[in-house]
Design a protein around this motif. Structure first.
Motif, PDB file in Angstrom:
ATOM      1  N   HIS A 113      -2.335   1.015   1.888  1.00 26.11           N
ATOM      2  CA  HIS A 113      -2.364   0.765   3.332  1.00 26.11           C
ATOM      3  C   HIS A 113      -1.350  -0.293   3.761  1.00 26.11           C
ATOM      4  O   HIS A 113      -1.416  -0.793   4.887  1.00 26.11           O
ATOM      5  CB  HIS A 113      -3.777   0.357   3.749  1.00 26.11           C
ATOM      6  CG  HIS A 113      -4.788   1.438   3.510  1.00 26.11           C
ATOM      7  ND1 HIS A 113      -4.886   2.560   4.297  1.00 26.11           N
ATOM      8  CD2 HIS A 113      -5.732   1.584   2.537  1.00 26.11           C
ATOM      9  CE1 HIS A 113      -5.844   3.347   3.843  1.00 26.11           C
ATOM     10  NE2 HIS A 113      -6.373   2.779   2.775  1.00 26.11           N
ATOM     11  N   ASP A 114      -0.422  -0.614   2.875  1.00 23.23           N
ATOM     12  CA  ASP A 114       0.620  -1.600   3.164  1.00 23.23           C
ATOM     13  C   ASP A 114       1.973  -0.913   3.004  1.00 23.23           C
ATOM     14  O   ASP A 114       2.443  -0.714   1.885  1.00 23.23           O
ATOM     15  CB  ASP A 114       0.488  -2.789   2.216  1.00 23.23           C
ATOM     16  CG  ASP A 114       1.439  -3.935   2.566  1.00 23.23           C
ATOM     17  OD1 ASP A 114       2.530  -3.674   3.085  1.00 23.23           O
ATOM     18  OD2 ASP A 114       1.073  -5.098   2.313  1.00 23.23           O
ATOM     19  N   GLU A 143      -0.811   5.170   6.672  1.00 23.72           N
ATOM     20  CA  GLU A 143       0.258   4.250   6.291  1.00 23.72           C
ATOM     21  C   GLU A 143       1.174   4.892   5.247  1.00 23.72           C
ATOM     22  O   GLU A 143       2.393   4.650   5.231  1.00 23.72           O
ATOM     23  CB  GLU A 143      -0.329   2.962   5.724  1.00 23.72           C
ATOM     24  CG  GLU A 143      -1.165   2.162   6.700  1.00 23.72           C
ATOM     25  CD  GLU A 143      -2.623   2.598   6.752  1.00 23.72           C
ATOM     26  OE1 GLU A 143      -3.417   1.942   7.448  1.00 23.72           O
ATOM     27  OE2 GLU A 143      -2.976   3.605   6.092  1.00 23.72           O
ATOM     28  N   LEU A 154      -2.026  -0.724  -2.835  1.00 25.14           N
ATOM     29  CA  LEU A 154      -1.013  -0.938  -1.800  1.00 25.14           C
ATOM     30  C   LEU A 154      -0.986   0.190  -0.768  1.00 25.14           C
ATOM     31  O   LEU A 154      -0.136   0.192   0.122  1.00 25.14           O
ATOM     32  CB  LEU A 154       0.376  -1.032  -2.451  1.00 25.14           C
ATOM     33  CG  LEU A 154       0.555  -2.068  -3.563  1.00 25.14           C
ATOM     34  CD1 LEU A 154       1.962  -1.961  -4.149  1.00 25.14           C
ATOM     35  CD2 LEU A 154       0.286  -3.465  -3.045  1.00 25.14           C
ATOM     36  N   ASP A 174       5.183  -1.768   3.757  1.00 29.06           N
ATOM     37  CA  ASP A 174       6.295  -2.530   3.174  1.00 29.06           C
ATOM     38  C   ASP A 174       6.108  -2.742   1.679  1.00 29.06           C
ATOM     39  O   ASP A 174       7.064  -2.615   0.895  1.00 29.06           O
ATOM     40  CB  ASP A 174       6.443  -3.881   3.881  1.00 29.06           C
ATOM     41  CG  ASP A 174       6.908  -3.749   5.320  1.00 29.06           C
ATOM     42  OD1 ASP A 174       7.456  -2.677   5.664  1.00 29.06           O
ATOM     43  OD2 ASP A 174       6.719  -4.693   6.104  1.00 29.06           O
ATOM     44  N   ALA A 175       4.877  -3.060   1.271  1.00 29.68           N
ATOM     45  CA  ALA A 175       4.617  -3.284  -0.148  1.00 29.68           C
ATOM     46  C   ALA A 175       4.778  -1.990  -0.946  1.00 29.68           C
ATOM     47  O   ALA A 175       5.290  -1.997  -2.070  1.00 29.68           O
ATOM     48  CB  ALA A 175       3.219  -3.857  -0.344  1.00 29.68           C
ATOM     49  N   THR A 176       4.343  -0.871  -0.376  1.00 31.02           N
ATOM     50  CA  THR A 176       4.483   0.422  -1.053  1.00 31.02           C
ATOM     51  C   THR A 176       5.950   0.769  -1.255  1.00 31.02           C
ATOM     52  O   THR A 176       6.368   1.178  -2.343  1.00 31.02           O
ATOM     53  CB  THR A 176       3.783   1.536  -0.248  1.00 31.02           C
ATOM     54  OG1 THR A 176       2.377   1.287  -0.217  1.00 31.02           O
ATOM     55  CG2 THR A 176       4.034   2.900  -0.870  1.00 31.02           C
TER      56      THR A 176
END
Length: 369
Positions: free
Chosen positions: A117-118, A147, A115, A120-122
């Motif tokens: 590079h994401d 990110e 996750l 919101d998911a992180t």
């Protein structure tokens, strides 16, 4: 304490951390003993160590049996195993956490590195894991990717303690500090208590020296040989200068007045135990820093070289000289740091996928009984 070396290290403002733990180790109260008797003041989880332990550590068997019987999927089972370990480690360090005014005694835990590079998911994963662990001294690890910097800011803004990892340059550390301060400002605007938010930023010093020394050895010149073992120390000194400058800034004084605590620098040493790992205890000494070492290195503390005082403050000229000489060999430190960051990300993903594979194998073995 072991030979008084850890006591001396602590008196110099350096907090010893354990880098890696597993269920059997925790159930045998060895972390509690290291904390009470040897002065260990924090711990970092390691997915690779958990993967290795799942196959041989019988302490995991009862929980694995329950998870398999309930038909739990791999991701949920991994989370359950991770949460139970981190809770126990947090409890073992709880007395240190309270006695230090909540400045010490933290445990950092891993998010799914896929996750990274994401944003919101992180952030969502971090918030969910913190709720599941339900311990105030737990921190989430977030790699300092572009990110990741945004995720660090947003997590801190939500009041989530963050351990920023994979910091390989002073410039990237500056960006981590910016993310931390930005998050504190968001938290203050939301009415959160800044005093309750903790953060660390870590540089993998052993990995940095290993990679740089390998490049220098390939050159084979006398100038290159003279720089071996010096690059991580140079980086640490430049990062410590950034730390000092942060504390003197108007922005930080405003945050400190609102109750914020400085982000601690953590030097991490990982991998199989080698004789040179403990040498960082004498070489990287600076107030309000921490050093995370594997268990075998900590247990050898009575054979460490004795720390001889602050080695980081006021040494920025020496640090720049080392990095300038490194560049004059034809190598580029930023390029080496970039490769290290890329390799570190791939290593984390491989370790996580191997851990998922091990959890899946264990669940299938138990479901088939």
């Amino acid at each position: 304490m072991r030979g008084g070396t850890l006591r001396r290290l602590i008196s110099e403002g350096v907090s010893p951390w354990l880098n890696g733990f597993h269920r059997g180790f925790l159930q045998s109260r060895r972390l509690a003993a290291l904390t009470a008797q040897d002065g260990v003041r924090g711990a970092a989880a390691q997915p690779a160590l958990l993967a290795a332990a799942l196959s041989v550590d019988t302490a995991y068997h009862p929980q694995l049996d329950r998870l398999a019987r309930d038909g739990v999927g791999v991701g949920e089972a991994l989370r359950a195993l991770q949460v139970q370990d981190v809770r126990r480690a947090c409890d073992d360090l709880g007395r240190t956490y309270e006695a230090s005014g909540r400045h010490e005694g933290h445990v950092s835990m891993d998010l799914d590195p896929r996750l990274a590079h994401d944003v919101d998911a992180t952030v969502a994963e971090a918030a969910s894991l913190v709720v599941a662990v339900a311990r105030p001294n737990a921190l989430v690890k977030i790699p300092a990717t572009p990110e990741g910097l945004t995720a660090i800011r947003d997590c801190v803004g939500r009041g989530i303690g963050v351990h920023a990892t994979e910091v390989y340059t002073a410039g990237r550390y500056r960006e981590v500090v910016e993310a931390y301060c930005g998050g504190l400002e968001i938290a203050r605007g939301a009415g959160r208590s800044l005093h309750a938010i903790a953060s660390l930023a870590s540089a993998p010093v052993h990995r940095i020296d290993t990679e740089c020394d390998a490049r220098l050895a390939e050159l084979g010149t006398s100038a290159a040989r003279g720089l071996r073992g010096e690059t991580a120390l140079a980086l640490a000194r430049l990062m410590y200068q950034e730390y000092d400058e942060q504390l003197g800034s108007t922005r930080w004084r405003r945050l400190a007045a609102a109750g914020a605590r400085p982000q601690r620098l953590l030097w991490t040493v990982d991998g199989p135990h080698t004789a040179d790992q403990a040498g960082y205890a004498a070489r990287l000494v600076g107030w309000h820093t921490a050093l995370a070492l594997p268990l075998r290195a900590l247990l050898a503390a009575d054979r460490w070289e004795t720390p001889r005082g602050d080695s980081l403050s006021g040494r920025q000229r020496d640090a720049r000289r080392v990095l300038d000489e490194f560049e004059r060999t034809g190598l580029r430190f930023e390029a080496v740091a970039g490769r290290l960051a890329a390799h570190g990300e791939k290593r984390s993903v491989r370790s996580w996928e191997a851990l998922r594979g091990t959890v899946g194998t264990q669940l299938r073995l138990r479901a088939g009984r």
